[in-house]
Enzyme design. Structure first.
Site, PDB file in Angstrom:
ATOM      1  N   ASP A   1      15.089  40.923  51.417  1.00 44.80           N
ATOM      2  CA  ASP A   1      13.818  40.779  52.120  1.00 44.80           C
ATOM      3  C   ASP A   1      12.935  39.807  51.335  1.00 44.80           C
ATOM      4  O   ASP A   1      12.396  40.154  50.289  1.00 44.80           O
ATOM      5  CB  ASP A   1      13.125  42.138  52.254  1.00 44.80           C
TER       6      ASP A   1
ATOM      7  N   GLU B   1      21.130  30.782  50.280  1.00 45.08           N
ATOM      8  CA  GLU B   1      20.262  30.897  49.109  1.00 45.08           C
ATOM      9  C   GLU B   1      19.762  29.555  48.595  1.00 45.08           C
ATOM     10  O   GLU B   1      18.578  29.416  48.253  1.00 45.08           O
ATOM     11  CB  GLU B   1      20.990  31.646  47.986  1.00 45.08           C
TER      12      GLU B   1
END
Length: 265
Positions: free
Chosen positions: A67, A139
């Site tokens: 999150d 990422e």
């Protein structure tokens, strides 16, 4: 939004189902969610009556990863570095805990399985996915690194495919994920996915409980997913990147739905 049940746990005899239950966030991993999941894993580790664990997500998605609203919390650089280091250590330990369960673990994937969600997919013994499932390790696009999921992706897909997924950061569809070995079977929709899960459970329950657990132990004995020092090195790397200006910009651009500065310079 109050989240009283971030993981919905049900049991039918030897079959345990854990549904990640933050559909408004595509089941992204909040602190409450991972704490509930960790508690379940700790219970199952010594549960000799449970034989199968099915992991899935609510609302048509599996898990969107960490999150990022929690990653971006206001704190000093030192606090951020320490928190992200500890969080990433726990992430790696969680994947190991899933893989080391004596139960057979099935990941049933619909929709997004991104970033840390891929860790759940690859730590599971079997992955079944609906045709709308999507997989990504984004990422680097957020200024972060896929520290703890990387060795699990390499184990499941091989180094070449894992490198492409993590460096390119693109979204892979279910058919491509199956070709790469990330997914074992692709089903047409949610209904046929559930039927496949039930059929797989039926197959597993034909195996003797002790023999199944011992087979999993033998698979683990073939070798670790990564070298002993990797988890700590990965946690340090993730913490550095999570506390960096790149991550601050990457997360801000993600929230604001715009391109990060390194794409507009």
């Amino acid at each position: 939004m109050t989240e009283e049940n971030p993981v919905l746990i049900t049991r039918d005899g030897p079959v345990v189902r854990a549904v990640l239950n933050r559909p408004h966030r595509r089941n992204a991993m909040s602190q409450a969610l991972v704490e509930a999941l960790d508690a379940l894993l700790a219970e199952l580790k010594t549960d000799t009556t449970a034989r199968v664990l099915v992991l899935s997500g609510a609302g048509g998605h599996f898990c969107a990863g960490l999150d990022l609203t929690e990653v971006g919390a206001v704190e000093t650089p030192e606090e951020k570095l320490a928190r992200q280091h500890a969080r990433n250590q726990k992430t790696g330990a969680r994947f190991n805990a899933i893989a080391e369960l004596p139960q057979v673990v099935i990941a049933a994937v619909e929709g997004a399985a991104y970033a840390g969600g891929l860790g759940f997919v690859t730590a599971a013994d079997i992955c079944l996915a609906s045709a709308d499932a999507r997989f990504s390790a984004p990422e680097v696009r957020r200024g972060l690194v896929p520290a703890q999921i990387l060795p699990w992706l390499v184990r499941r897909m091989g180094r070449s495919e894992a490198a492409r997924l993590c460096l390119q950061g693109h979204v892979m569809d279910a058919a491509e994920a199956a070709r790469c070995g990330l997914v074992h079977q692709v089903l047409a929709d949610a209904q046929t996915l559930e039927l496949a899960v039930q059929a797989t459970i039926g197959d597993i329950l034909q195996g003797a409980p002790g023999a199944l657990a011992e087979t999993k132990a033998l698979l683990a004995a073939l070798g670790p997913v990564s070298p002993p020092e990797y988890a700590e090195a990965g946690a340090q790397s993730f913490a550095r990147r999570a506390a960096s200006p790149e991550a601050e910009e990457g997360i801000a651009s993600f929230k604001q739905r715009r391109k990060p500065s390194w794409m507009t310079a």
